[in-house]
Design a protein around this motif. Structure first.
Motif, PDB file in Angstrom:
ATOM      1  N   MET A   1       0.826  -1.191   0.000  1.00  0.00           N
ATOM      2  CA  MET A   1       0.000   0.000   0.000  1.00  0.00           C
ATOM      3  C   MET A   1       0.872   1.259   0.000  1.00  0.00           C
ATOM      4  O   MET A   1       0.489   2.247  -0.619  1.00  0.00           O
ATOM      5  N   ALA A   2       2.019   1.215   0.697  1.00  0.00           N
ATOM      6  CA  ALA A   2       2.894   2.383   0.711  1.00  0.00           C
ATOM      7  C   ALA A   2       3.404   2.694  -0.692  1.00  0.00           C
ATOM      8  O   ALA A   2       3.463   3.855  -1.097  1.00  0.00           O
ATOM      9  N   GLU A   3       3.757   1.667  -1.441  1.00  0.00           N
ATOM     10  CA  GLU A   3       4.252   1.875  -2.799  1.00  0.00           C
ATOM     11  C   GLU A   3       3.170   2.406  -3.733  1.00  0.00           C
ATOM     12  O   GLU A   3       3.463   3.144  -4.666  1.00  0.00           O
ATOM     13  N   LEU A   4       1.938   2.040  -3.480  1.00  0.00           N
ATOM     14  CA  LEU A   4       0.833   2.518  -4.307  1.00  0.00           C
ATOM     15  C   LEU A   4       0.349   3.903  -3.883  1.00  0.00           C
ATOM     16  O   LEU A   4      -0.439   4.527  -4.583  1.00  0.00           O
ATOM     17  N   GLY A   5       0.793   4.355  -2.711  1.00  0.00           N
ATOM     18  CA  GLY A   5       0.357   5.644  -2.209  1.00  0.00           C
ATOM     19  C   GLY A   5      -0.970   5.598  -1.493  1.00  0.00           C
ATOM     20  O   GLY A   5      -1.608   6.626  -1.289  1.00  0.00           O
ATOM     21  N   THR A   6      -1.403   4.391  -1.096  1.00  0.00           N
ATOM     22  CA  THR A   6      -2.694   4.269  -0.423  1.00  0.00           C
ATOM     23  C   THR A   6      -2.572   3.994   1.072  1.00  0.00           C
ATOM     24  O   THR A   6      -3.583   3.871   1.750  1.00  0.00           O
ATOM     25  N   ALA A   7      -1.358   3.885   1.582  1.00  0.00           N
ATOM     26  CA  ALA A   7      -1.156   3.629   3.018  1.00  0.00           C
ATOM     27  C   ALA A   7      -1.373   4.917   3.805  1.00  0.00           C
ATOM     28  O   ALA A   7      -1.106   6.012   3.320  1.00  0.00           O
ATOM     29  N   GLY A   8      -1.843   4.770   5.016  1.00  0.00           N
ATOM     30  CA  GLY A   8      -2.006   5.923   5.886  1.00  0.00           C
ATOM     31  C   GLY A   8      -0.656   6.413   6.399  1.00  0.00           C
ATOM     32  O   GLY A   8       0.351   5.708   6.339  1.00  0.00           O
ATOM     33  N   ILE A   9      -0.628   7.632   6.916  1.00  0.00           N
ATOM     34  CA  ILE A   9       0.615   8.231   7.387  1.00  0.00           C
ATOM     35  C   ILE A   9       1.242   7.425   8.520  1.00  0.00           C
ATOM     36  O   ILE A   9       2.461   7.304   8.603  1.00  0.00           O
ATOM     37  N   ALA A  10       0.435   6.817   9.379  1.00  0.00           N
ATOM     38  CA  ALA A  10       0.977   6.018  10.484  1.00  0.00           C
ATOM     39  C   ALA A  10       1.761   4.818   9.941  1.00  0.00           C
ATOM     40  O   ALA A  10       2.832   4.489  10.457  1.00  0.00           O
ATOM     41  N   SER A  11       1.252   4.199   8.891  1.00  0.00           N
ATOM     42  CA  SER A  11       1.944   3.057   8.290  1.00  0.00           C
ATOM     43  C   SER A  11       3.254   3.495   7.630  1.00  0.00           C
ATOM     44  O   SER A  11       4.277   2.826   7.748  1.00  0.00           O
ATOM     45  N   VAL A  12       3.212   4.615   6.943  1.00  0.00           N
ATOM     46  CA  VAL A  12       4.417   5.128   6.289  1.00  0.00           C
ATOM     47  C   VAL A  12       5.474   5.491   7.339  1.00  0.00           C
ATOM     48  O   VAL A  12       6.655   5.170   7.190  1.00  0.00           O
ATOM     49  N   GLU A  13       5.076   6.147   8.413  1.00  0.00           N
ATOM     50  CA  GLU A  13       6.013   6.499   9.480  1.00  0.00           C
ATOM     51  C   GLU A  13       6.601   5.249  10.122  1.00  0.00           C
ATOM     52  O   GLU A  13       7.781   5.223  10.458  1.00  0.00           O
ATOM     53  N   LYS A  14       5.808   4.217  10.283  1.00  0.00           N
ATOM     54  CA  LYS A  14       6.299   2.956  10.847  1.00  0.00           C
ATOM     55  C   LYS A  14       7.359   2.337   9.925  1.00  0.00           C
ATOM     56  O   LYS A  14       8.398   1.877  10.390  1.00  0.00           O
ATOM     57  N   LEU A  15       7.091   2.333   8.633  1.00  0.00           N
ATOM     58  CA  LEU A  15       8.085   1.825   7.677  1.00  0.00           C
ATOM     59  C   LEU A  15       9.369   2.651   7.718  1.00  0.00           C
ATOM     60  O   LEU A  15      10.477   2.100   7.685  1.00  0.00           O
ATOM     61  N   MET A  16       9.238   3.960   7.790  1.00  0.00           N
ATOM     62  CA  MET A  16      10.421   4.827   7.833  1.00  0.00           C
ATOM     63  C   MET A  16      11.241   4.564   9.103  1.00  0.00           C
ATOM     64  O   MET A  16      12.469   4.512   9.048  1.00  0.00           O
ATOM     65  N   ARG A  17      10.582   4.372  10.240  1.00  0.00           N
ATOM     66  CA  ARG A  17      11.307   4.056  11.478  1.00  0.00           C
ATOM     67  C   ARG A  17      12.026   2.712  11.343  1.00  0.00           C
ATOM     68  O   ARG A  17      13.171   2.562  11.764  1.00  0.00           O
ATOM     69  N   HIS A  18      11.355   1.738  10.755  1.00  0.00           N
ATOM     70  CA  HIS A  18      11.943   0.412  10.553  1.00  0.00           C
ATOM     71  C   HIS A  18      13.226   0.520   9.723  1.00  0.00           C
ATOM     72  O   HIS A  18      14.276   0.012  10.116  1.00  0.00           O
TER      73      HIS A  18
END
Length: 54
Positions: free
Chosen positions: A1-18
């Protein structure tokens, strides 16, 4: 979903922290270039082949 641009900001921030905890740093876009990344675990340039010891 992050690659498609459909993930929420919380999910994107979690990936960035990871990825940040594993040596991937996110470079903010500016007037000249878009977003990018930098790593601490690669010691060869993009397009170059790593040496046999890696």
């Amino acid at each position: 979903m992050a690659e498609l641009g459909t993930a929420g900001i919380a999910s994107v921030e979690k990936l960035m922290r990871h990825y940040s905890s594993r040596g991937v740093f996110f470079i903010r876009r500016d007037a000249e270039a878009g977003w990018g990344i930098r790593t601490t675990f690669l010691d060869f340039d993009y397009g170059d082949k790593p040496s046999a010891s890696e």
